[in-house]
Write a protein that holds these residues in place. Sequence first.
Motif, PDB file in Angstrom:
ATOM      1  N   ARG A   8      42.384  37.208  31.041  1.00  0.00           N
ATOM      2  CA  ARG A   8      43.245  36.021  31.066  1.00  0.00           C
ATOM      3  C   ARG A   8      44.656  36.304  30.564  1.00  0.00           C
ATOM      4  O   ARG A   8      45.507  35.413  30.591  1.00  0.00           O
ATOM      5  N   SER A   9      44.883  37.551  30.080  1.00  0.00           N
ATOM      6  CA  SER A   9      46.190  37.875  29.505  1.00  0.00           C
ATOM      7  C   SER A   9      46.358  39.385  29.461  1.00  0.00           C
ATOM      8  O   SER A   9      45.413  40.147  29.708  1.00  0.00           O
ATOM      9  N   ALA A  10      47.572  39.814  29.094  1.00  0.00           N
ATOM     10  CA  ALA A  10      47.826  41.247  28.914  1.00  0.00           C
ATOM     11  C   ALA A  10      46.984  41.806  27.778  1.00  0.00           C
ATOM     12  O   ALA A  10      46.519  42.949  27.833  1.00  0.00           O
ATOM     13  N   ALA A  11      46.773  40.989  26.734  1.00  0.00           N
ATOM     14  CA  ALA A  11      45.953  41.441  25.613  1.00  0.00           C
ATOM     15  C   ALA A  11      44.524  41.729  26.062  1.00  0.00           C
ATOM     16  O   ALA A  11      43.891  42.674  25.574  1.00  0.00           O
ATOM     17  N   TYR A 210      50.952  57.929  44.472  1.00  0.00           N
ATOM     18  CA  TYR A 210      49.821  57.808  43.555  1.00  0.00           C
ATOM     19  C   TYR A 210      49.954  56.720  42.497  1.00  0.00           C
ATOM     20  O   TYR A 210      48.948  56.343  41.894  1.00  0.00           O
ATOM     21  N   MET A 211      51.158  56.202  42.228  1.00  0.00           N
ATOM     22  CA  MET A 211      51.302  55.282  41.099  1.00  0.00           C
ATOM     23  C   MET A 211      51.215  53.830  41.530  1.00  0.00           C
ATOM     24  O   MET A 211      51.497  53.480  42.672  1.00  0.00           O
ATOM     25  N   ASP A 212      50.844  52.997  40.577  1.00  0.00           N
ATOM     26  CA  ASP A 212      50.778  51.559  40.775  1.00  0.00           C
ATOM     27  C   ASP A 212      51.433  50.890  39.578  1.00  0.00           C
ATOM     28  O   ASP A 212      51.793  51.559  38.602  1.00  0.00           O
ATOM     29  N   GLU A 213      51.568  49.567  39.644  1.00  0.00           N
ATOM     30  CA  GLU A 213      52.140  48.823  38.534  1.00  0.00           C
ATOM     31  C   GLU A 213      51.205  48.874  37.327  1.00  0.00           C
ATOM     32  O   GLU A 213      50.002  49.128  37.453  1.00  0.00           O
ATOM     33  N   SER A 214      51.759  48.656  36.148  1.00  0.00           N
ATOM     34  CA  SER A 214      50.945  48.553  34.938  1.00  0.00           C
ATOM     35  C   SER A 214      50.109  47.274  34.995  1.00  0.00           C
ATOM     36  O   SER A 214      50.662  46.179  35.184  1.00  0.00           O
ATOM     37  N   PRO A 215      48.783  47.366  34.818  1.00  0.00           N
ATOM     38  CA  PRO A 215      47.963  46.149  34.859  1.00  0.00           C
ATOM     39  C   PRO A 215      48.297  45.196  33.721  1.00  0.00           C
ATOM     40  O   PRO A 215      48.218  43.976  33.883  1.00  0.00           O
ATOM     41  N   GLY A 222      51.390  36.696  34.488  1.00  0.00           N
ATOM     42  CA  GLY A 222      50.518  35.660  35.024  1.00  0.00           C
ATOM     43  C   GLY A 222      49.833  36.037  36.320  1.00  0.00           C
ATOM     44  O   GLY A 222      49.064  35.244  36.871  1.00  0.00           O
ATOM     45  N   ASP A 223      50.087  37.248  36.840  1.00  0.00           N
ATOM     46  CA  ASP A 223      49.476  37.689  38.101  1.00  0.00           C
ATOM     47  C   ASP A 223      48.174  38.427  37.791  1.00  0.00           C
ATOM     48  O   ASP A 223      48.073  39.648  37.904  1.00  0.00           O
ATOM     49  N   LEU A 224      47.162  37.658  37.420  1.00  0.00           N
ATOM     50  CA  LEU A 224      45.895  38.244  36.995  1.00  0.00           C
ATOM     51  C   LEU A 224      45.133  38.857  38.163  1.00  0.00           C
ATOM     52  O   LEU A 224      44.395  39.832  37.984  1.00  0.00           O
ATOM     53  N   GLU A 225      45.285  38.295  39.358  1.00  0.00           N
ATOM     54  CA  GLU A 225      44.629  38.873  40.527  1.00  0.00           C
ATOM     55  C   GLU A 225      45.149  40.294  40.781  1.00  0.00           C
ATOM     56  O   GLU A 225      44.384  41.202  41.083  1.00  0.00           O
ATOM     57  N   ARG A 226      46.467  40.460  40.660  1.00  0.00           N
ATOM     58  CA  ARG A 226      47.040  41.795  40.849  1.00  0.00           C
ATOM     59  C   ARG A 226      46.568  42.739  39.756  1.00  0.00           C
ATOM     60  O   ARG A 226      46.255  43.907  40.021  1.00  0.00           O
ATOM     61  N   ALA A 227      46.519  42.261  38.507  1.00  0.00           N
ATOM     62  CA  ALA A 227      46.031  43.098  37.411  1.00  0.00           C
ATOM     63  C   ALA A 227      44.602  43.552  37.663  1.00  0.00           C
ATOM     64  O   ALA A 227      44.255  44.713  37.415  1.00  0.00           O
ATOM     65  N   ALA A 228      43.778  42.649  38.199  1.00  0.00           N
ATOM     66  CA  ALA A 228      42.388  43.003  38.509  1.00  0.00           C
ATOM     67  C   ALA A 228      42.330  44.069  39.597  1.00  0.00           C
ATOM     68  O   ALA A 228      41.517  45.009  39.518  1.00  0.00           O
ATOM     69  N   VAL A 239      36.689  43.609  37.567  1.00  0.00           N
ATOM     70  CA  VAL A 239      36.959  42.558  36.591  1.00  0.00           C
ATOM     71  C   VAL A 239      37.221  41.260  37.333  1.00  0.00           C
ATOM     72  O   VAL A 239      37.517  41.249  38.526  1.00  0.00           O
ATOM     73  N   GLU A 240      37.141  40.175  36.595  1.00  0.00           N
ATOM     74  CA  GLU A 240      37.363  38.855  37.178  1.00  0.00           C
ATOM     75  C   GLU A 240      38.615  38.245  36.561  1.00  0.00           C
ATOM     76  O   GLU A 240      38.810  38.304  35.342  1.00  0.00           O
ATOM     77  N   ALA A 241      39.499  37.688  37.395  1.00  0.00           N
ATOM     78  CA  ALA A 241      40.712  37.037  36.919  1.00  0.00           C
ATOM     79  C   ALA A 241      40.386  35.619  36.490  1.00  0.00           C
ATOM     80  O   ALA A 241      39.920  34.811  37.286  1.00  0.00           O
TER      81      ALA A 241
END
Length: 476
Positions: A8-11, A210-215, A222-228, A239-241
């Motif tokens: 739910r957050s960066a933490a 090879y690189m992607d954004e930092s999750p 707030g883009d939890l889907e992208r982080a997942a 993981v689930e957003a």
Amino acid sequence: MPGPPVIRSAADVTALINSGRARGGKSRAITFIALGGIFIDAYDFSSIAFGLGDITKTFRLSPVQEGVVSASIMVGALLGALAGGYLVDRLGRYRMFMADMIFFVVAALACAIAPNYELLTGARFVMGIGIGIDFPVALAFIAEFNAMRGRGGKVSLWQPMWYLATGASFLVLLPLYFLVPMAQHGDLWRWAVGFGAVPAVVVMLVRHKYMDESPAWAAGQGDLERAARILKNSYGLDVEAGDPGPAVTQRASGLKEFAKLFRGRYRVRTIQAGAVSALQSVQYYAVGFALPAIIAGLLHQGRLTSILGPLLFNLVFGVLGGLLGVRLSNRLGSWKLALSGFAICFLALAGLGLMGSASGLALLGVGGLLGIFVFFHSYGPGAQGMTIATLSYPTSLRGVGSGFGQAMLRLGSMLALFFFPILSSALGTGVFYAVALAPLLGLLVLILIRWDPTRVDVDAEAGEPAPDRNRGELTR
């Protein structure tokens, strides 16, 4: 069976990585790709150090113009660090990581063919902007793709990589010394500087593939889907957003973010990180960066020795000292590494001042003290200034915090590059006593501020109220 973890957050992303469930995958590769950018940073900084005397003769520069050429890259790096730290938090790690490579390719080629002092100075300034942007984003990537235990050592890997790149610039020069006709040795610096475009292109292509954004950054926006998705692609972790909290979607807001570095619990951390970054930079750029000038000017050695000496000091003492610091990072932590390193650097510089103008066998003693200085600078404060600046802040402030550390580092480097030639001309080898004030001040700062970010999960404390002073960060 329990379901997939929910973020739910960066933490939450950071806690997941720290838990050990997110292992392997691309994290190690991303660390080394990020270090590839730091290799280019260091190469571009040091490739011109050998040629400053030849540049002065070629363009008939005054002492002031020589100082402008030398410091132009630092001014660019200072501006790049201040702007880049903010943009890294605002636009994301990946976008800035790709954009800054363009600076390196274009600027390296422009430096190599520069027909006059003005174009050379401008190209070095542009190159500095790229370096200033690249450093905060590289360290943020390393911090956010690795678990807390061992994170200090991973971030500190930038230091041996720096010395490897610095040595590589002299390694490029060595065969050229024998292949290029003696009459053209005044242009050896052009070959070394221009060659920097080659690794820059390679790193840019590898990053793109090879690189992607930092999750953690994606989750912080707030883009939890992208982080997942990133966690899936980078670690193979499902993981689930979840639903983000109201504070998650707040974005960086320029000067307000810099102001946060000097509020609450972050104030003493920022003072410590800024002081260590600046003071280690003063001692490095006065001695480590200036090794060719010291060998040629103060020790009265020839051009070949001015190539072989820095090559040895950087590839042996610098790389091995940095690797020892990485190895001991988990055991000692950033604070003890910086403290002990500053102490030994102070003794080495005082010894160099006592040795004075050496000749014959006494040169071996001077060489030994220079080697000790380079080794323990790399082992301790050389790495820890930026390590502290990167790890002392949560994901939402990491780019700004590491950018501030870079800015302080560049201020220290500009002071050293401007004053060292003046002081060495006036004091001779007594200049080492003046430089010794930098590690002495570093010791005093660390004795007063005992904060060690390698012992605390700063992302976990990000949601807590921030007291005005952290217990244990200041000595009583």
